[in-house]
Write a protein that holds these residues in place. Sequence first.
Motif, PDB file in Angstrom:
ATOM      1  N   LEU A  69      16.869   4.613  -0.214  1.00 20.63           N
ATOM      2  CA  LEU A  69      15.342   5.276  -0.576  1.00 20.63           C
ATOM      3  C   LEU A  69      15.764   6.413  -1.502  1.00 20.63           C
ATOM      4  O   LEU A  69      15.062   6.638  -2.374  1.00 20.63           O
ATOM      5  CB  LEU A  69      14.430   5.369   0.456  1.00 20.63           C
ATOM      6  N   ALA A  90      -1.745  10.480  -4.005  1.00 13.28           N
ATOM      7  CA  ALA A  90      -2.153   9.853  -2.935  1.00 13.28           C
ATOM      8  C   ALA A  90      -1.974   8.202  -2.843  1.00 13.28           C
ATOM      9  O   ALA A  90      -1.291   7.626  -1.799  1.00 13.28           O
ATOM     10  CB  ALA A  90      -3.669   9.716  -2.631  1.00 13.28           C
ATOM     11  N   ALA A  93       1.665   8.424  -2.176  1.00 13.36           N
ATOM     12  CA  ALA A  93       1.909   8.621  -0.872  1.00 13.36           C
ATOM     13  C   ALA A  93       1.644   7.133  -0.004  1.00 13.36           C
ATOM     14  O   ALA A  93       2.436   6.873   1.040  1.00 13.36           O
ATOM     15  CB  ALA A  93       1.099   9.495  -0.256  1.00 13.36           C
ATOM     16  N   ARG A  96       4.875   5.079  -0.725  1.00  7.70           N
ATOM     17  CA  ARG A  96       5.986   5.584   0.101  1.00  7.70           C
ATOM     18  C   ARG A  96       5.985   5.130   1.640  1.00  7.70           C
ATOM     19  O   ARG A  96       6.843   4.817   2.204  1.00  7.70           O
ATOM     20  CB  ARG A  96       5.967   6.823   0.049  1.00  7.70           C
ATOM     21  N   ALA A  97       4.407   5.170   2.085  1.00 11.53           N
ATOM     22  CA  ALA A  97       4.314   4.951   3.424  1.00 11.53           C
ATOM     23  C   ALA A  97       4.537   3.431   3.796  1.00 11.53           C
ATOM     24  O   ALA A  97       5.083   3.046   4.804  1.00 11.53           O
ATOM     25  CB  ALA A  97       2.922   5.233   3.914  1.00 11.53           C
ATOM     26  N   MET A 100       8.249   3.101   3.762  1.00 11.17           N
ATOM     27  CA  MET A 100       8.866   3.707   5.015  1.00 11.17           C
ATOM     28  C   MET A 100       8.480   2.844   6.217  1.00 11.17           C
ATOM     29  O   MET A 100       9.272   2.620   7.232  1.00 11.17           O
ATOM     30  CB  MET A 100       8.681   5.097   5.179  1.00 11.17           C
ATOM     31  N   ALA A 101       7.508   2.170   6.145  1.00 11.33           N
ATOM     32  CA  ALA A 101       7.011   1.212   7.298  1.00 11.33           C
ATOM     33  C   ALA A 101       8.076   0.181   7.644  1.00 11.33           C
ATOM     34  O   ALA A 101       8.372  -0.135   8.388  1.00 11.33           O
ATOM     35  CB  ALA A 101       5.599   0.508   7.132  1.00 11.33           C
ATOM     36  N   ALA A 103      11.333   0.609   6.113  1.00 12.92           N
ATOM     37  CA  ALA A 103      12.705   1.396   6.214  1.00 12.92           C
ATOM     38  C   ALA A 103      13.123   2.195   7.288  1.00 12.92           C
ATOM     39  O   ALA A 103      14.152   2.110   7.764  1.00 12.92           O
ATOM     40  CB  ALA A 103      12.800   2.049   4.929  1.00 12.92           C
TER      41      ALA A 103
END
Lengths: 211, 211
Positions: A69, A90, A93, A96-97, A100-101, A103
């Motif tokens: 990432l 936003a 974000a 990205r969330a 990351m959920a 990763a």
Amino acid sequence: MANAVLYDYFRSSASYRVRIALNLKGVEYEQRSINLASGAQKDSAFRRLNPQGLVPMLEIDGHRLTQSLAIIVYLDQKFPEPPLMPADLADSAHVRALAMAVACDIHPLNNLRVLKYLRGPLGISEEAKDEWYRHWVTEGLAALEEMARPHAGAFLFGDAPTIADICLVPQLYNARRFSVPLTDYPTLRRADETASAHAAFAAAHPDRQEQ
Amino acid sequence: MANAVLYDYFRSSASYRVRIALNLKGVEYEQRSINLASGAQKDSAFRRLNPQGLVPMLEIDGHRLTQSLAIIVYLDQKFPEPPLMPADLADSAHVRALAMAVACDIHPLNNLRVLKYLRGPLGISEEAKDEWYRHWVTEGLAALEEMARPHAGAFLFGDAPTIADICLVPQLYNARRFSVPLTDYPTLRRADETASAHAAFAAAHPDRQEQ
């Protein structure tokens, strides 16, 4: 001449992500395959280049970048078109969330080194190891489906690929290898189908790499 | 009046990271504690707010943000001072890689839901569970020490706190709880010591939260 050298492995999900990003950005790269199955990432020659002993690693612009990432964000900042994240803070974000959920919450529990530790030092049966795999993937994908639904379009966020799709596609490739049913995740399947038809994603597929 | 509401848990490493970032940015926030030990994150009331059923979640500017690193990047973009990442792209990629070496490669293997699955469904002994914990922390911190050394100063990167220190400090807090020896990681210990003396880090410590 290639602009970058990617140390990767055909089945590594994190490597697969970086291949997709490089293709989306149109960055030419050479590949050096590090055979994770035979433990080549632990060889001292590779560890001198990358002390973490993990793939992917990208040599670019005189730097050695690690962590998929972080590499993808670098590529997105260096080569702004097409953007891999929405401009709105936003929305960015949110995207990205989603990434990351995958990763941080799904993939780390299911990569090869972890599955090997379960079978080896912990002495878990093959069946219990597969159940572990399916447990975390199922829990993670169910949450991702809920998270993604409100803002999904043809892709996970709207109608253009983002870092979220870059994480999703390798994770679903992996889930299918372990026969995890995907019927409950229509939003994820739609984005995966759209992305898989995209040349940048298709060219990054494990089946199209040196093995 | 507070500008934000943070759903967190005193011992959650990911929550601890967000508390540090909010403090560094000087953003006032209310806290709502979600008791992970008793499973409150799985209650339907919380899952309606956050389908992933994980903490931290930050309500800010009319948004509900999840995933600690996505939240921290949002805060860094919204409130640019003090910056949590260096301006140079390659330096920034390095700092993100350090953060992700914790957030993707160490922490996900050792959080409460994973330790509970090892003890419950997999039936692993308390001793083997602790050994699992120490294995991934030790392997991860050794790699992080090597990665960080070339560019470390008083903090993990230079002499100001970054997102890398924000990930490091909660991970070392956790490592100490499990009695992982830290003698081999002088660079990490120096950054941890500098950061822990900083008011923004100190106020985020688990011992200073509602329990």
